[in-house]
Design a protein around this motif. Sequence first.
Motif, PDB file in Angstrom:
ATOM      1  N   GLU A 158       0.831  -1.195   0.000  1.00  0.00           N
ATOM      2  CA  GLU A 158       0.000   0.000   0.000  1.00  0.00           C
ATOM      3  C   GLU A 158       0.870   1.251   0.000  1.00  0.00           C
ATOM      4  O   GLU A 158       2.021   1.203   0.432  1.00  0.00           O
ATOM      5  CB  GLU A 158      -0.903   0.029   1.241  1.00  0.00           C
ATOM      6  N   ILE A 159       0.304   2.345  -0.481  1.00  0.00           N
ATOM      7  CA  ILE A 159       0.966   3.645  -0.377  1.00  0.00           C
ATOM      8  C   ILE A 159       0.169   4.468   0.618  1.00  0.00           C
ATOM      9  O   ILE A 159      -1.036   4.681   0.455  1.00  0.00           O
ATOM     10  CB  ILE A 159       1.064   4.348  -1.734  1.00  0.00           C
ATOM     11  N   ASP A 160       0.860   4.895   1.654  1.00  0.00           N
ATOM     12  CA  ASP A 160       0.265   5.674   2.735  1.00  0.00           C
ATOM     13  C   ASP A 160       0.711   7.127   2.570  1.00  0.00           C
ATOM     14  O   ASP A 160       1.897   7.400   2.361  1.00  0.00           O
ATOM     15  CB  ASP A 160       0.745   5.113   4.075  1.00  0.00           C
ATOM     16  N   SER A 161      -0.234   8.051   2.653  1.00  0.00           N
ATOM     17  CA  SER A 161       0.109   9.468   2.495  1.00  0.00           C
ATOM     18  C   SER A 161       1.157   9.911   3.502  1.00  0.00           C
ATOM     19  O   SER A 161       1.968  10.804   3.207  1.00  0.00           O
ATOM     20  CB  SER A 161      -1.143  10.332   2.630  1.00  0.00           C
ATOM     21  N   ALA A 162       1.185   9.297   4.671  1.00  0.00           N
ATOM     22  CA  ALA A 162       2.165   9.676   5.692  1.00  0.00           C
ATOM     23  C   ALA A 162       3.590   9.405   5.212  1.00  0.00           C
ATOM     24  O   ALA A 162       4.526  10.128   5.560  1.00  0.00           O
ATOM     25  CB  ALA A 162       1.892   8.928   6.989  1.00  0.00           C
ATOM     26  N   SER A 163       3.747   8.371   4.392  1.00  0.00           N
ATOM     27  CA  SER A 163       5.086   8.013   3.906  1.00  0.00           C
ATOM     28  C   SER A 163       5.580   8.971   2.828  1.00  0.00           C
ATOM     29  O   SER A 163       6.758   8.943   2.453  1.00  0.00           O
ATOM     30  CB  SER A 163       5.079   6.587   3.357  1.00  0.00           C
ATOM     31  N   LEU A 164       4.698   9.824   2.311  1.00  0.00           N
ATOM     32  CA  LEU A 164       5.075  10.765   1.252  1.00  0.00           C
ATOM     33  C   LEU A 164       5.589  12.088   1.801  1.00  0.00           C
ATOM     34  O   LEU A 164       6.107  12.912   1.043  1.00  0.00           O
ATOM     35  CB  LEU A 164       3.864  11.035   0.347  1.00  0.00           C
ATOM     36  N   ARG A 165       5.438  12.300   3.107  1.00  0.00           N
ATOM     37  CA  ARG A 165       5.883  13.564   3.696  1.00  0.00           C
ATOM     38  C   ARG A 165       7.360  13.804   3.420  1.00  0.00           C
ATOM     39  O   ARG A 165       8.175  12.897   3.517  1.00  0.00           O
ATOM     40  CB  ARG A 165       5.642  13.563   5.211  1.00  0.00           C
TER      41      ARG A 165
END
Length: 202
Positions: free
Chosen positions: A54-61
């Motif tokens: 999965e891609i989590d928005s938190a990991s994009l910070r």
Amino acid sequence: MTALKLIRYGAWSAIAALGVVIAVVLLSPAPRTDQAGGGRIGGPFKIASAKGGEIDSASLRGKPYGIFFGFTQCPDICPGTLMDLTALMDDLDKGPMAAKAKDFRVLFITVDPERDTAEILANYLSAFDGRIDGLVPTVEALPALAKQFAAYYQKVPTSSGYTMNHTSAVYLFNREGVFAGTIDIQESRSSQKAKLERLLGR
């Protein structure tokens, strides 16, 4: 001055004051509600990736990114936009923003999860820049996700089945995950590139 005149002046003054108030309300800019996580465009998400996991928005910070809603059987807007993005990212790789361009990603979210499996989406995106990732939301999660990004999509019946109408803009988010504008296939290449350079430079 007679009492009647005083009443008339008072009435006209009240009307004038009301007009000023209405003008101020109508002409004042709308409050910005585009803060990710607390406004109109953006917010936290966790969506299955076509590459697995999965891609989590938190990991994009800490890194800027774009979000584009589309589908693999789209006849023109999707492939055209993805080709534009691939060319733009290639241009940025060759210029002074090259180091920062490596951090930029585009998340292609399908609006047709009934047909776009992870495998189909991965194969489709293999023709474009490797920094464009495919995301497959569940059919149940898609309406809320689209609303979160103020994105539009609609299933349209055809003689052979159906197609999808959808928002054509690419939503841009800065390193803090805050909405920073859009780019569109209708814009000139120079305008698209300038917007990405500003995003990367922040």
